[in-house]
Design a protein around this motif. Structure first.
Motif, mmCIF file in Angstrom:
data_model
loop_
_atom_site.group_PDB
_atom_site.id
_atom_site.type_symbol
_atom_site.label_atom_id
_atom_site.label_comp_id
_atom_site.label_asym_id
_atom_site.label_seq_id
_atom_site.Cartn_x
_atom_site.Cartn_y
_atom_site.Cartn_z
ATOM 1 N N HIS A 461 0.843 -1.197 0.000
ATOM 2 C CA HIS A 461 0.000 0.000 0.000
ATOM 3 C C HIS A 461 0.884 1.254 0.000
ATOM 4 O O HIS A 461 1.676 1.459 0.923
ATOM 5 C CB HIS A 461 -0.909 0.012 1.228
ATOM 6 C CG HIS A 461 -2.070 0.943 1.116
ATOM 7 N ND1 HIS A 461 -1.929 2.301 0.901
ATOM 8 C CD2 HIS A 461 -3.418 0.729 1.192
ATOM 9 C CE1 HIS A 461 -3.111 2.867 0.840
ATOM 10 N NE2 HIS A 461 -4.043 1.940 1.017
ATOM 11 N N PRO A 462 0.763 2.130 -1.004
ATOM 12 C CA PRO A 462 1.676 3.277 -1.106
ATOM 13 C C PRO A 462 1.486 4.313 -0.010
ATOM 14 O O PRO A 462 2.391 5.125 0.229
ATOM 15 C CB PRO A 462 1.333 3.874 -2.485
ATOM 16 C CG PRO A 462 -0.061 3.421 -2.770
ATOM 17 C CD PRO A 462 -0.186 2.071 -2.131
ATOM 18 N N LEU A 505 -10.684 -13.147 4.255
ATOM 19 C CA LEU A 505 -11.804 -12.220 4.441
ATOM 20 C C LEU A 505 -11.318 -11.083 5.325
ATOM 21 O O LEU A 505 -10.990 -11.289 6.495
ATOM 22 C CB LEU A 505 -12.992 -12.936 5.096
ATOM 23 C CG LEU A 505 -13.519 -14.176 4.363
ATOM 24 C CD1 LEU A 505 -14.755 -14.718 5.073
ATOM 25 C CD2 LEU A 505 -13.828 -13.878 2.899
ATOM 26 N N ASP A 506 -11.279 -9.880 4.740
ATOM 27 C CA ASP A 506 -10.559 -8.785 5.369
ATOM 28 C C ASP A 506 -11.313 -7.481 5.174
ATOM 29 O O ASP A 506 -12.306 -7.424 4.442
ATOM 30 C CB ASP A 506 -9.164 -8.715 4.725
ATOM 31 C CG ASP A 506 -8.153 -7.994 5.584
ATOM 32 O OD1 ASP A 506 -8.377 -7.893 6.799
ATOM 33 O OD2 ASP A 506 -7.137 -7.535 5.039
ATOM 34 N N GLY A 507 -10.806 -6.426 5.799
ATOM 35 C CA GLY A 507 -11.425 -5.120 5.653
ATOM 36 C C GLY A 507 -10.919 -4.365 4.446
ATOM 37 O O GLY A 507 -11.656 -4.100 3.504
ATOM 38 N N THR A 508 -9.640 -4.043 4.458
ATOM 39 C CA THR A 508 -9.060 -3.250 3.380
ATOM 40 C C THR A 508 -7.624 -3.677 3.145
ATOM 41 O O THR A 508 -6.839 -3.770 4.091
ATOM 42 C CB THR A 508 -9.072 -1.750 3.739
ATOM 43 O OG1 THR A 508 -10.413 -1.340 3.999
ATOM 44 C CG2 THR A 508 -8.511 -0.906 2.613
ATOM 45 N N GLY A 509 -7.279 -3.924 1.885
ATOM 46 C CA GLY A 509 -5.901 -4.244 1.524
ATOM 47 C C GLY A 509 -5.632 -3.834 0.091
ATOM 48 O O GLY A 509 -6.488 -4.029 -0.792
ATOM 49 N N TYR A 510 -4.475 -3.277 -0.155
ATOM 50 C CA TYR A 510 -4.133 -2.785 -1.490
ATOM 51 C C TYR A 510 -3.849 -3.960 -2.416
ATOM 52 O O TYR A 510 -2.980 -4.795 -2.150
ATOM 53 C CB TYR A 510 -2.916 -1.878 -1.396
ATOM 54 C CG TYR A 510 -2.560 -1.166 -2.683
ATOM 55 C CD1 TYR A 510 -3.289 -0.058 -3.112
ATOM 56 C CD2 TYR A 510 -1.502 -1.597 -3.469
ATOM 57 C CE1 TYR A 510 -2.965 0.602 -4.284
ATOM 58 C CE2 TYR A 510 -1.160 -0.951 -4.642
ATOM 59 C CZ TYR A 510 -1.898 0.154 -5.048
ATOM 60 O OH TYR A 510 -1.576 0.802 -6.206
#
Length: 763
Positions: A461-462, A505-510
């Motif tokens: 994730h930048p 199963l996750d919330g947020t990932g780039y």
């Protein structure tokens, strides 16, 4: 036959009474020789009859001290040294393996008996400990673990303590934090002006009285400051929420005894075992309706985080308060690290009028661990006090690799040869104070382990803070995809190396395609992975703002799935947000600050908002947590019904797509028809389960050579209903299913996957 053996023992053997234990065995079996601490091992030279030596070895393996954990024993025959006696010799500082540093341990039964016995010299002494309990990790400055290397070096032993320390038959033999009222740390109660109000026992008496009267008191404990107040007082709990700027996130409570825990919550055998273990973490329990505690301890939830008093000080405060239940929450405002030095008093004055402090330095701050049980297993929600630090073995060469973890629920990991040391829970890297805490703890670990990293593994994730921090180093960087790290984290946690499926199963990932991933079907291992399928993307208007405000996420889905009447539906659901909905419509149409996302966390958020459970998340995952909590409620109707969904191929015919638009449409219809809320939530959960199982079976059918092993990882598996039921259904379909054992399934376990992946990607 007379023999001499050299026995090298590795594992959790420092700070647990291991050398006194060996000494007692030598006396029992008439052996001579020595036992010596090293940074990464204990070395024993033992001489005697072969049968006696064998008896000693058997007892070391079968009955080590309670807190010890033997990892390996190397036994060599050596020439006789003609020792006249058996003795404990001075420690040495050398070794190539990872040092196994002892974790802090809750007060043992014998020490508890002493502080409640008015004839004992340690009666009501809040720093009482022995080889089987007390501070370890939090007071260690350098290794090996000897008193001069701890914060106890400032307190010379009195003659009575020194006699116990040197007495091989005493349970305080070589207990490094040993002390008593004559020679140990002292307690001071101060007011908000820094004036001393009382000291020692009088200070504890006053704190108990202040809490009962409705005051919030800051208490310096084992790993930092807590804020304590009367858990039965709705008004003071609400005041604490205001001061901590924590409007909804649950508060942990400390109860007087196991009996009290059972009075206010349901406690099964596994939960009882963990509550009373030497680690004594916070355990998330289902509360009883008639418990008498106010709802604002855990708003909107049917559970409570409960722990027992784990230090003598806690026992004494609860006794003096004449209360059986206290709020005991870390004393940091949201977004800041836990305070643990007296310099934090200025910061604490905003939240508390009184401060109970002591003069034993805390070298390493640490939060309370949090666990939740399901299906006789337990899940780490926060891995910290009692469990950290404990090395994790791997077959990968992780030497001189450092993994920075994630932005939220951060932990880092350091590698030495084939061993990994993970930090305790640090928190969210959202402020300069949190980043400073991260760097200080990292430096301490590097010094302990004697490691200077050559490679740093970071998330792709930048905008992650870790990326900014590594810009100031010349170390080689290895970028690791977020969900690949989750996948491998669970593999390492279970000792797996061969490629397997991963349901993340996750919330947020780039994601590798620049979109936001989080409902992933992967196949691979640490060396490489392939994305086989995922949830269909929908717009996330406002990006992070939509994460904090789930109703925006819901509006994004509605406008995407139904371009013509989605706006009308959104306004019907959220009439007070009509102006914002107009703006969101334009943002999506013009693709302004509207990333595409396909994540489990955001899906739960959207459904939570649509069903009116939670519109705004005041803490991470609140909307999803409150939605999933309904699965704890009793529902008499047997429900096998699910909503409709589709599994199809993406435009490139490369990956399977899970399309849940039909499910959302049917949820809306039932919502407007006023179907029972719990019924809709249960159908939603069962639909997620059914769609995952069908998706995986489809992928297996299309890839018959793939192993039918699957790991489950990602923050959404904190939903214990989802975790337990999915595991059971997949097992019924012939899969071998693995879940996390030693580290959290959320981003707190990310660094474990990163460091092992980096060992294959470096260079």
């Amino acid at each position: 036959m007379y023999k001499a053996l050299e026995i090298i023992v590795t594992g959790k053997i420092q700070g647990v009474g291991f050398r006194p234990f060996i000494y007692s065995l030598a006396q029992k079996y008439n052996l001579t020789g020595t036992v010596q601490n090293n940074v990464d091992r204990v070395t024993i030279i033992a001489e005697g009859e072969e049968s006696d030596l064998q008896s000693m070895l058997d007892e070391i393996k079968r009955k080590p001290p309670n807190l010890a954990k033997i990892n390996d024993m190397l036994i060599n025959q050596v020439p006789n040294g003609n020792y006249k006696e058996f003795s404990i010799v001075g420690s040495v500082v050398k070794g190539d393996s990872l040092p196994w540093i002892a974790a802090d341990a809750a007060i043992c039964e014998k020490c508890l008996e002493e502080i409640t016995d008015n004839a004992n010299r340690r009666f009501h002494y809040p720093f009482t400990n022995c080889t089987q309990c007390g501070p370890r990790y939090t007071i260690i400055k350098n290794l090996p673990y000897d008193r001069p290397q701890t914060s106890m070096h400032e307190f010379p032993m009195c003659p009575a303590c020194k006699e116990e320390y040197q007495d091989q038959s005493n349970r305080r033999h070589h207990a490094q934090p040993i002390c008593c009222p004559e020679c140990g740390p002292t307690i001071t109660l101060q007011n908000h002006r820094g004036e001393i109000v009382a000291q020692n026992n009088k200070a504890i008496n006053n704190v108990g009285r202040l809490i009962k009267q409705g005051n919030i008191v800051a208490i310096k404990g084992l790993g930092g400051y807590h804020l304590a107040c009367n858990a039965y007082n709705w008004c003071v709990v609400e005041l604490l929420r205001q001061k901590k700027k924590r409007p909804q996130k649950p508060f942990a409570i400390m109860v007087k005894s196991l009996q009290v825990a059972k009075k206010i919550c349901f406690v099964n055998d596994r939960e009882e075992e963990i509550l009373t273990s030497p680690e004594m973490p916070i355990v998330v329990l289902k509360r009883r309706k008639e418990c008498g505690l106010p709802e604002n301890l855990s708003p909107g939830l049917s559970t409570l985080g409960v722990m027992l008093p784990y230090t003598p000080l806690h026992h004494l405060i609860i006794e003096e308060s004449d209360l059986d239940c206290l709020v005991m929450t870390s004393a940091n405002p949201s977004g800041f690290p836990i305070p643990y030095t007296d310099e934090f008093h200025e910061h604490l004055r905003e939240m508390s009028v009184y401060f109970l402090t002591h003069n034993r330095k805390i070298y390493q701050p640490i939060d309370d661990s949090v666990v939740q049980c399901y299906e006789n297993k337990y899940l780490f929600l926060r891995r910290a006090r009692g469990y950290v630090p404990e090395p994790i073995q791997t077959k990968a060469n992780v030497d001189r690799i450092l993994a920075y973890g994630g932005n939220q629920k951060n932990t880092f990991a350091i590698g030495k040869r084939n061993q990994i040391m993970m930090s305790p829970h640090i928190g969210d890297l959202e402020s300069e104070e949190m980043k400073d805490s991260f760097l200080k703890q990292l430096q301490h670990f590097k010094e302990w382990m004697g490691v200077e990293e050559e490679y740093i593994a970071i998330d792709k994730h930048p905008l992650y803070e870790a990326n900014a921090m590594v810009n100031f180093t010349d170390k080689k960087k290895v970028f690791v995809q977020h969900h690949h790290a989750h996948h491998v984290s669970c593999m390492v946690d279970n000792g797996l190396e061969e490629p397997c499926f991963g349901i993340i199963l996750d919330g947020t990932g780039y994601g590798d395609d620049g979109h936001i991933w989080g409902f992933e079907f992967l196949y691979g291992n640490a060396q490489s992975f392939k994305r086989l399928g995922h949830l269909q993307y929908t717009p996330l208007p406002g990006g992070e703002k939509a994460v904090r405000e789930p109703w925006r996420n819901a509006v994004g889905m509605l406008l995407h799935y139904w371009p013509h009447d989605g706006k009308e539906i959104a306004i019907k659901l959220f009439p007070e947000k009509s102006k914002e909905i107009e703006l969101i419509e334009k943002m999506i149409a013009n693709q302004i600050n509207t990333p595409l996302a396909g994540t489990c966390g955001r899906l739960f958020d959207a459904v939570s908002a649509i069903l009116g459970v939670c519109f705004i998340s005041t803490y991470e995952g609140e909307a999803a947590i409150k939605l999933s909590d309904y699965m704890n409620l009793q529902y008499d109707e047997i429900l096998d019904e699910i909503y409709d969904y589709q599994i199809k191929m993406d435009d490139n015919q490369q990956q399977q797509l899970l399309d849940l638009s039909q499910m959302i449409e049917q949820i809306l219809q039932e919502r407007f028809s006023h179907e029972p809320l719990i019924k809709m939530i249960r159908k939603f959960h069962h639909t997620i389960l059914a769609s995952i199982v069908e998706m995986l079976l489809t992928l297996v059918k299309n890839n018959p050579d793939f192993h039918k092993k699957v790991v489950l990882s990602g923050g959404s598996f904190q939903n214990v209903f989802l975790a337990a039921k999915l595991q059971k259904r997949l097992q019924d379909e012939g899969f071998t299913v693995y879940t996390h054992q030693q580290v959290p399934c959320h981003d707190g376990g990310l660094s474990l996957g990163q460091i092992v992946i980096a060992s294959y990607l470096k260079d």
